[in-house]
Scaffold this motif. Structure first.
Motif, mmCIF file in Angstrom:
data_model
loop_
_atom_site.group_PDB
_atom_site.id
_atom_site.type_symbol
_atom_site.label_atom_id
_atom_site.label_comp_id
_atom_site.label_asym_id
_atom_site.label_seq_id
_atom_site.Cartn_x
_atom_site.Cartn_y
_atom_site.Cartn_z
ATOM 1 N N ALA A 180 0.835 -1.208 0.000
ATOM 2 C CA ALA A 180 0.000 0.000 0.000
ATOM 3 C C ALA A 180 0.868 1.257 0.000
ATOM 4 O O ALA A 180 0.624 2.195 -0.774
ATOM 5 N N SER A 181 1.891 1.266 0.834
ATOM 6 C CA SER A 181 2.761 2.441 0.929
ATOM 7 C C SER A 181 3.509 2.687 -0.378
ATOM 8 O O SER A 181 3.569 3.820 -0.866
ATOM 9 N N LEU A 182 4.073 1.637 -0.937
ATOM 10 C CA LEU A 182 4.854 1.814 -2.169
ATOM 11 C C LEU A 182 3.954 2.133 -3.365
ATOM 12 O O LEU A 182 4.363 2.871 -4.263
ATOM 13 N N GLN A 183 2.757 1.595 -3.370
ATOM 14 C CA GLN A 183 1.848 1.936 -4.469
ATOM 15 C C GLN A 183 1.380 3.387 -4.365
ATOM 16 O O GLN A 183 1.197 4.043 -5.387
ATOM 17 N N ARG A 184 1.219 3.902 -3.141
ATOM 18 C CA ARG A 184 0.900 5.332 -2.988
ATOM 19 C C ARG A 184 2.036 6.196 -3.539
ATOM 20 O O ARG A 184 1.814 7.297 -4.015
ATOM 21 N N ALA A 185 3.260 5.676 -3.457
ATOM 22 C CA ALA A 185 4.419 6.415 -3.966
ATOM 23 C C ALA A 185 4.619 6.189 -5.461
ATOM 24 O O ALA A 185 5.540 6.747 -6.044
ATOM 25 N N GLY A 186 3.792 5.346 -6.070
ATOM 26 C CA GLY A 186 3.878 5.114 -7.504
ATOM 27 C C GLY A 186 4.871 4.034 -7.915
ATOM 28 O O GLY A 186 5.282 3.981 -9.073
ATOM 29 N N VAL A 187 5.236 3.159 -6.983
ATOM 30 C CA VAL A 187 6.186 2.088 -7.295
ATOM 31 C C VAL A 187 5.408 0.871 -7.789
ATOM 32 O O VAL A 187 4.573 0.334 -7.065
ATOM 33 N N PRO A 188 5.684 0.402 -9.020
ATOM 34 C CA PRO A 188 4.978 -0.780 -9.524
ATOM 35 C C PRO A 188 5.460 -2.063 -8.834
ATOM 36 O O PRO A 188 6.609 -2.152 -8.381
ATOM 37 N N LEU A 189 4.587 -3.052 -8.764
ATOM 38 C CA LEU A 189 4.907 -4.324 -8.116
ATOM 39 C C LEU A 189 6.137 -4.990 -8.727
ATOM 40 O O LEU A 189 6.899 -5.650 -8.020
ATOM 41 N N ARG A 190 6.364 -4.823 -10.011
ATOM 42 C CA ARG A 190 7.504 -5.473 -10.663
ATOM 43 C C ARG A 190 8.840 -4.947 -10.139
ATOM 44 O O ARG A 190 9.871 -5.578 -10.325
ATOM 45 N N MET A 191 8.830 -3.803 -9.465
ATOM 46 C CA MET A 191 10.060 -3.229 -8.913
ATOM 47 C C MET A 191 10.387 -3.749 -7.514
ATOM 48 O O MET A 191 11.475 -3.501 -7.005
ATOM 49 N N PHE A 192 9.473 -4.481 -6.896
ATOM 50 C CA PHE A 192 9.713 -4.954 -5.535
ATOM 51 C C PHE A 192 10.939 -5.860 -5.426
ATOM 52 O O PHE A 192 11.761 -5.666 -4.542
ATOM 53 N N PRO A 193 11.103 -6.880 -6.301
ATOM 54 C CA PRO A 193 12.301 -7.729 -6.180
ATOM 55 C C PRO A 193 13.625 -6.964 -6.362
ATOM 56 O O PRO A 193 14.545 -7.164 -5.564
ATOM 57 N N PRO A 194 13.746 -6.066 -7.353
ATOM 58 C CA PRO A 194 15.006 -5.316 -7.442
ATOM 59 C C PRO A 194 15.250 -4.411 -6.230
ATOM 60 O O PRO A 194 16.393 -4.290 -5.774
ATOM 61 N N LEU A 195 14.203 -3.818 -5.701
ATOM 62 C CA LEU A 195 14.370 -2.982 -4.509
ATOM 63 C C LEU A 195 14.798 -3.829 -3.316
ATOM 64 O O LEU A 195 15.665 -3.425 -2.538
ATOM 65 N N ALA A 196 14.208 -5.014 -3.187
ATOM 66 C CA ALA A 196 14.602 -5.920 -2.107
ATOM 67 C C ALA A 196 16.061 -6.340 -2.270
ATOM 68 O O ALA A 196 16.804 -6.414 -1.283
ATOM 69 N N ALA A 197 16.477 -6.603 -3.488
ATOM 70 C CA ALA A 197 17.875 -6.986 -3.737
ATOM 71 C C ALA A 197 18.825 -5.864 -3.344
ATOM 72 O O ALA A 197 19.892 -6.116 -2.767
ATOM 73 N N LEU A 198 18.457 -4.625 -3.641
ATOM 74 C CA LEU A 198 19.289 -3.481 -3.238
ATOM 75 C C LEU A 198 19.396 -3.390 -1.719
ATOM 76 O O LEU A 198 20.468 -3.098 -1.176
ATOM 77 N N LEU A 255 7.393 12.166 -1.792
ATOM 78 C CA LEU A 255 7.101 13.594 -1.952
ATOM 79 C C LEU A 255 6.515 13.888 -3.333
ATOM 80 O O LEU A 255 5.546 14.640 -3.455
ATOM 81 N N ARG A 256 7.102 13.301 -4.351
ATOM 82 C CA ARG A 256 6.628 13.516 -5.725
ATOM 83 C C ARG A 256 5.190 13.032 -5.889
ATOM 84 O O ARG A 256 4.390 13.636 -6.607
ATOM 85 N N ALA A 257 4.851 11.947 -5.196
ATOM 86 C CA ALA A 257 3.502 11.389 -5.299
ATOM 87 C C ALA A 257 2.509 12.107 -4.385
ATOM 88 O O ALA A 257 1.330 11.770 -4.373
ATOM 89 N N GLY A 258 2.986 13.100 -3.619
ATOM 90 C CA GLY A 258 2.095 13.812 -2.707
ATOM 91 C C GLY A 258 1.649 12.933 -1.552
ATOM 92 O O GLY A 258 0.494 12.999 -1.138
ATOM 93 N N ASP A 259 2.555 12.102 -1.047
ATOM 94 C CA ASP A 259 2.237 11.156 0.022
ATOM 95 C C ASP A 259 3.087 11.437 1.254
ATOM 96 O O ASP A 259 3.990 10.674 1.586
ATOM 97 N N PRO A 260 2.804 12.545 1.972
ATOM 98 C CA PRO A 260 3.620 12.853 3.156
ATOM 99 C C PRO A 260 3.492 11.799 4.247
ATOM 100 O O PRO A 260 4.420 11.591 5.022
ATOM 101 N N LYS A 261 2.373 11.102 4.304
ATOM 102 C CA LYS A 261 2.185 10.031 5.287
ATOM 103 C C LYS A 261 3.220 8.923 5.059
ATOM 104 O O LYS A 261 3.685 8.295 6.013
ATOM 105 N N GLY A 262 3.582 8.711 3.819
ATOM 106 C CA GLY A 262 4.531 7.659 3.478
ATOM 107 C C GLY A 262 5.958 7.953 3.900
ATOM 108 O O GLY A 262 6.819 7.068 3.844
#
Length: 115
Positions: free
Chosen positions: A32-50, A87-94
């Motif tokens: 939910a948090s990452l989708q509010r920031a505009g991160v697609p699900l396909r990016m989750f594995p590369p982000l986890a690897a980082l 910030l870009r997604a307008g999600d200060p809660k995130g």
């Protein structure tokens, strides 16, 4: 300074591994948090690897200072990117998720440089 780096590196490494796991198992709150920031699900594995690479680098940096500095720099950049995405997604809660690890990453970088 070295003891400070040791503590911060181990704690931040644990946080990074837990965060990576949450992305890989698609924890509802993380999705939910990452989708509010505009991160697609396909990016989750590369982000986890980082995050896992950052954790390994921080811990290895206990023995290899240049690796610790490089890993801490990478983790700082990772979380700066996360802050900017929210910030870009307008999600200060995130911002509640990336700001604390960003502060710890900056502390790890400074402590490793000074140790």
């Amino acid at each position: 300074m070295f003891i400070g780096y040791l503590v911060v590196a181990v704690l931040l490494g644990a946080v990074l591994v837990m965060s990576a796991r949450a992305k890989l198992v698609r924890d509802e709150r993380v999705v939910a948090s990452l989708q509010r920031a505009g991160v697609p699900l396909r990016m989750f594995p590369p982000l986890a690897a980082l995050e896992i690479a950052g954790a390994v680098g921080l811990v290895a940096g206990i023995w290899l200072a240049p690796l610790g500095i490089a890993a801490a720099t990478g983790v700082v950049l990772y979380f700066v990117g996360a802050v900017l995405a929210h910030l870009r997604a307008g999600d200060p809660k995130g911002l509640a998720a990336p700001l604390p690890p960003l502060a710890f990453a900056v502390a790890a970088l400074v402590l490793r440089i000074l140790a």
